[in-house]
Design a protein around this motif. Structure first.
Motif, mmCIF file in Angstrom:
data_model
loop_
_atom_site.group_PDB
_atom_site.id
_atom_site.type_symbol
_atom_site.label_atom_id
_atom_site.label_comp_id
_atom_site.label_asym_id
_atom_site.label_seq_id
_atom_site.Cartn_x
_atom_site.Cartn_y
_atom_site.Cartn_z
ATOM 1 N N GLU A 105 0.933 -1.210 0.084
ATOM 2 C CA GLU A 105 0.058 0.054 0.046
ATOM 3 C C GLU A 105 1.022 1.067 0.051
ATOM 4 O O GLU A 105 0.648 2.261 -0.658
ATOM 5 C CB GLU A 105 -1.022 -0.328 1.331
ATOM 6 N N LEU A 106 1.925 1.445 0.660
ATOM 7 C CA LEU A 106 2.940 2.509 0.895
ATOM 8 C C LEU A 106 3.553 2.636 -0.658
ATOM 9 O O LEU A 106 3.458 3.608 -0.945
ATOM 10 C CB LEU A 106 4.037 2.205 1.668
ATOM 11 N N SER A 107 3.817 1.689 -1.399
ATOM 12 C CA SER A 107 4.572 1.592 -2.809
ATOM 13 C C SER A 107 3.289 2.390 -3.561
ATOM 14 O O SER A 107 3.601 3.101 -4.168
ATOM 15 C CB SER A 107 4.982 0.426 -3.038
ATOM 16 N N HIS A 108 2.222 1.765 -3.602
ATOM 17 C CA HIS A 108 1.145 2.409 -4.323
ATOM 18 C C HIS A 108 0.581 3.663 -3.883
ATOM 19 O O HIS A 108 0.449 4.357 -4.921
ATOM 20 C CB HIS A 108 -0.357 1.309 -3.902
ATOM 21 N N ILE A 109 0.767 4.338 -2.936
ATOM 22 C CA ILE A 109 0.503 5.445 -2.435
ATOM 23 C C ILE A 109 1.555 6.585 -3.130
ATOM 24 O O ILE A 109 1.081 7.441 -3.556
ATOM 25 C CB ILE A 109 0.436 5.815 -1.009
ATOM 26 N N LEU A 110 2.535 6.078 -2.922
ATOM 27 C CA LEU A 110 3.938 6.832 -3.293
ATOM 28 C C LEU A 110 3.902 7.055 -5.081
ATOM 29 O O LEU A 110 4.180 8.003 -5.542
ATOM 30 C CB LEU A 110 5.318 6.405 -2.934
ATOM 31 N N LEU A 111 3.311 5.952 -5.741
ATOM 32 C CA LEU A 111 3.298 5.816 -7.141
ATOM 33 C C LEU A 111 2.094 6.756 -7.537
ATOM 34 O O LEU A 111 1.759 7.092 -8.769
ATOM 35 C CB LEU A 111 3.034 4.254 -7.753
ATOM 36 N N LYS A 116 3.037 12.348 -7.651
ATOM 37 C CA LYS A 116 3.382 10.873 -7.878
ATOM 38 C C LYS A 116 4.686 10.790 -8.256
ATOM 39 O O LYS A 116 5.590 11.685 -8.980
ATOM 40 C CB LYS A 116 2.636 10.526 -9.040
ATOM 41 N N LEU A 117 5.587 9.651 -7.609
ATOM 42 C CA LEU A 117 6.920 9.387 -7.819
ATOM 43 C C LEU A 117 6.897 8.452 -8.942
ATOM 44 O O LEU A 117 5.907 7.519 -9.315
ATOM 45 C CB LEU A 117 7.550 8.821 -6.648
ATOM 46 N N THR A 118 8.199 8.441 -9.602
ATOM 47 C CA THR A 118 8.470 7.348 -10.450
ATOM 48 C C THR A 118 8.709 6.142 -9.974
ATOM 49 O O THR A 118 8.983 6.083 -8.757
ATOM 50 C CB THR A 118 9.503 7.686 -11.408
ATOM 51 N N ASP A 119 8.556 5.000 -10.863
ATOM 52 C CA ASP A 119 9.125 3.402 -10.130
ATOM 53 C C ASP A 119 10.414 3.593 -9.497
ATOM 54 O O ASP A 119 10.566 3.068 -8.697
ATOM 55 C CB ASP A 119 8.952 2.645 -11.458
ATOM 56 N N SER A 120 11.388 4.228 -10.442
ATOM 57 C CA SER A 120 12.733 4.134 -9.730
ATOM 58 C C SER A 120 12.752 5.066 -8.747
ATOM 59 O O SER A 120 13.486 4.668 -7.625
ATOM 60 C CB SER A 120 13.887 4.760 -10.880
ATOM 61 N N GLU A 121 12.330 6.436 -8.454
ATOM 62 C CA GLU A 121 11.925 7.070 -7.234
ATOM 63 C C GLU A 121 11.334 6.398 -6.118
ATOM 64 O O GLU A 121 12.201 6.262 -5.127
ATOM 65 C CB GLU A 121 11.467 8.339 -7.602
ATOM 66 N N VAL A 122 10.332 5.740 -6.340
ATOM 67 C CA VAL A 122 9.838 4.731 -5.087
ATOM 68 C C VAL A 122 10.675 3.715 -4.777
ATOM 69 O O VAL A 122 10.915 3.367 -3.525
ATOM 70 C CB VAL A 122 8.570 4.110 -5.669
#
Length: 155
Positions: A105-111, A116-122
């Protein structure tokens, strides 16, 4: 600036000097957000752009006397969050009310939410700030958020 204390001006001068790469008493506007974050402010990218920040290096330079009103305005801005605000948001995902949330969920929130963050930023944020997941995929979110806020303030 009349609305900045002498201590605020001193802090601003110091942070400004750190990003004054060549000692010419100017900072590239691409670093405006970094200077503000070094002063423990959390402006959004949209706010930084509205205040005169740029996306490309060399487009615009800021002198200290141009930066101080920006700092003052940003300091008054109530739309930026702090650690306590972010904790309250993450509590919404704490189903057990035990200080943990699902790492997925944390990853999803950041994305997907807010700026929104990029995949590499997350991936970088999670690798550097997140504790290992427990056997059920949960992580304690307060230590994650503390590390993230501390790193953002240090940049």
């Amino acid at each position: 600036m009349a609305d900045l204390s002498a201590k605020d001006v001193e802090k601003a001068e110091f942070a400004f000097s750190i990003y004054d790469a060549d000692g010419s008493n100017v900072v590239d506007a691409v670093d405006l957000g970094n200077v503000l974050r070094a002063l423990n402010l959390n402006p959004t990218n949209a706010t930084i752009e509205k205040l005169g920040g740029t996306k490309k290096k060399g487009e615009k330079l800021l002198k200290l006397d141009e930066f101080l009103p920006i700092y003052s305005q940003c300091k008054k801005d109530k739309e930026q969050g702090c650690y306590e605000d972010f904790i309250e948001c993450l509590k919404l995902y704490d189903k057990e009310e035990n200080g943990t949330m699902m790492a997925g969920e944390l990853s999803h929130i950041l994305l997907s939410l807010g700026e929104k963050l990029t995949d590499s930023e997350v991936e970088t944020v999670l690798k550097e700030c997140m504790d290992p997941e427990d056997e059920d995929g949960f992580i304690p979110y307060a230590p994650f958020l503390r590390r993230l806020c501390d790193r953002a303030a240090a940049e």
